[in-house]
Scaffold this active site. Structure first.
Site, PDB file in Angstrom:
ATOM      1  N   GLN A  99     -13.872   2.634  -0.151  1.00 18.63           N
ATOM      2  CA  GLN A  99     -14.046   1.305   0.437  1.00 18.63           C
ATOM      3  C   GLN A  99     -15.145   1.373   1.494  1.00 18.63           C
ATOM      4  O   GLN A  99     -15.476   2.444   1.991  1.00 18.63           O
ATOM      5  CB  GLN A  99     -12.760   0.838   1.140  1.00 18.63           C
ATOM      6  N   VAL A 115      -5.182  -9.911   9.597  1.00 21.48           N
ATOM      7  CA  VAL A 115      -6.168 -10.992   9.779  1.00 21.48           C
ATOM      8  C   VAL A 115      -5.466 -12.346   9.711  1.00 21.48           C
ATOM      9  O   VAL A 115      -4.415 -12.486   9.093  1.00 21.48           O
ATOM     10  CB  VAL A 115      -7.295 -10.942   8.706  1.00 21.48           C
ATOM     11  N   HIS A 122      -6.483   2.589   3.026  1.00 18.37           N
ATOM     12  CA  HIS A 122      -7.668   1.742   3.158  1.00 18.37           C
ATOM     13  C   HIS A 122      -8.505   2.254   4.325  1.00 18.37           C
ATOM     14  O   HIS A 122      -8.075   3.170   5.044  1.00 18.37           O
ATOM     15  CB  HIS A 122      -7.289   0.260   3.332  1.00 18.37           C
ATOM     16  N   ARG A 164      -4.102   5.736  -3.092  1.00 16.27           N
ATOM     17  CA  ARG A 164      -2.905   4.899  -3.271  1.00 16.27           C
ATOM     18  C   ARG A 164      -2.052   5.471  -4.388  1.00 16.27           C
ATOM     19  O   ARG A 164      -2.582   5.970  -5.381  1.00 16.27           O
ATOM     20  CB  ARG A 164      -3.286   3.456  -3.606  1.00 16.27           C
ATOM     21  N   TRP A 185       0.840  -1.201   0.000  1.00 15.73           N
ATOM     22  CA  TRP A 185       0.000   0.000   0.000  1.00 15.73           C
ATOM     23  C   TRP A 185       0.875   1.252   0.000  1.00 15.73           C
ATOM     24  O   TRP A 185       1.031   1.909   1.030  1.00 15.73           O
ATOM     25  CB  TRP A 185      -0.913   0.015   1.227  1.00 15.73           C
ATOM     26  N   ALA A 195     -13.204  -9.116   9.957  1.00 12.96           N
ATOM     27  CA  ALA A 195     -13.143  -7.789   9.329  1.00 12.96           C
ATOM     28  C   ALA A 195     -13.122  -7.983   7.827  1.00 12.96           C
ATOM     29  O   ALA A 195     -12.735  -9.042   7.322  1.00 12.96           O
ATOM     30  CB  ALA A 195     -11.891  -7.043   9.790  1.00 12.96           C
TER      31      ALA A 195
END
Ligand code: FA5
Length: 362
Positions: free
Chosen positions: A245, A288, A205, A231, A184, A330
């Site tokens: 998003q 995650v 994000h 980005r 990113w 998430a």
């Protein structure tokens, strides 16, 4: 006063057949019917005789327009005593015809209707439609997505677009110098701290809101976060340098991967319909474990719309949650990509091109 007013008034004039028995004292008191028609006629005809071509519209407005004196008199007919209504109405309508005929003659005398004058207006033509604004397709898509999740019990919150490095990366288990930061790249804000490090950036994000929300709220948590992201990357038909998003976060005791999958399948059913094919694949995101991505079939191939997974224990403990007690999932989905899939749009760059030919289709 009453004594000076003749009991019988010839309101149209000696040449007219419409001589009415009108008591002017009974016309007083109500602005709508307080109209001595004879005076009105004399005044209107005198004024018309003095009109130049430029004055015609003003004359029309004053006597015959929507709020014109004669129009008000006509509107007041209903409020007159029942026995006068018929005669007064006939007189007022006759005066209207007379003034319209006089107007037409005067316009002729002055050389025809002026450009743009009311006489030049063809009232039989269809009216011009006034332009109506509408919501941008991105905004509509965000509303559809958030209302799908609201009905599943998620709250909607928003967060800052200019973000600290800490929330965008470190709090998400991406420490400085971690290679995952390369996933990113972004625009940094030109504001250095005492050590000369630039710590603020345009968020890449909506995930930074995960830590911000959990820091402020004890479990259970169930939120969605719509917002703009940035980005530093080359653009093409499916990539923009700024896009939107919707983040999702659910943390409580006993949440499992089955809850994640069930929630996202229900979301896909509501947004794309029950028949649209959905694909889950393993993917890697440092915040995650395990991680997945979800794609939707698009022109015979798959278009990735989101990353998702079970919240990493390190993210939970970083905000003071006990990872032995709480679990959660998430996800972060691309709004423009979802709009592309729903409306058959083949280039993401259309959303920010500001082209009305595109925007007015939604
Ligand atoms: C992320 O941004 C993660 N924060 C998502 C996430 C959240 C994972 C929570 C796990 C848990 P990714 O970079 O893959 O992941 O972007 C997520 C979605 O944003 C993509 O699937 C895509 O739909 C959209 N997206 C990403 N980059 C672009 C881009 N350049 N232009 C348009 N949409 C993009």
């Amino acid at each position: 006063m009453a004594g000076q007013v003749p009991a019988k008034v010839d309101i149209i004039g000696a040449s007219s057949e419409l001589n009415l028995n009108l008591d002017h004292t009974r016309l007083m008191g109500n602005p709508k019917i307080d109209v001595p028609l004879a005076e009105l006629r004399a005044e209107a005809l005198r004024a018309l005789g003095a009109c130049t071509a430029a004055d015609i519209d003003g004359w029309l407005a004053r006597y015959l327009g929507r709020k014109g004196e004669l129009t008000l008199a006509l509107r007041g007919i209903a409020e007159r005593p029942a026995d006068e209504r018929r005669d007064f109405g006939a007189a007022a309508n006759a005066l209207k015809d007379e003034l319209e005929a006089a107007l037409a003659r005067r316009v002729e005398e002055l050389g025809g209707p002026a450009k743009g004058s009311v006489e030049a207006l063809d009232v039989t033509l269809p009216g011009r439609r006034s332009l109506q604004g509408r919501l941008h397709p991105t905004t509509r898509t965000i509303r559809d997505i958030t209302s799908a999740f609201s009905s599943m019990g998620f709250q909607v919150v928003e967060g800052p677009e200019v973000e600290y490095d800490h929330y965008n990366f470190s709090a998400l288990n991406i420490p400085e110098d971690h290679p995952a930061r390369d996933m990113w790249d972004t625009l940094w804000v030109d504001r250095a701290d005492a050590d000369g490090r630039r710590r603020m950036l345009m968020r890449t994000h909506t995930s930074p809101m995960q830590a911000r929300i959990m820091e402020r709220q004890k479990p259970p948590v169930r939120v969605v976060v719509p917002g703009r992201c940035y980005r530093y990357e080359a653009t093409d038909a499916t990539h923009e340098w700024h896009f939107h998003q919707v983040e999702g976060l659910a943390v409580a005791e006993g949440i499992t991967f089955a809850d994640l999958k069930g929630t996202l399948l229900e979301f896909a059913r509501r947004i794309f319909g029950a028949d649209r094919k959905v694909r889950f694949r393993c993917d890697y995101f440092p915040f995650v474990e395990p991680g997945v991505d979800m794609a939707i079939d698009w022109k015979g191939r798959w278009l990735e719309i989101m990353g998702a997974g079970m919240v990493h224990p390190r993210v939970l403990s970083g905000v003071g949650y006990d990872p032995e007690r709480y679990t959660g999932f998430a996800f972060g989905m691309g709004v423009e990509r979802i709009a592309m899939l729903r409306h058959g749009i083949d280039d993401i760059r259309q959303f920010a091109a500001n082209d009305l030919r595109f925007l007015s289709q939604f």
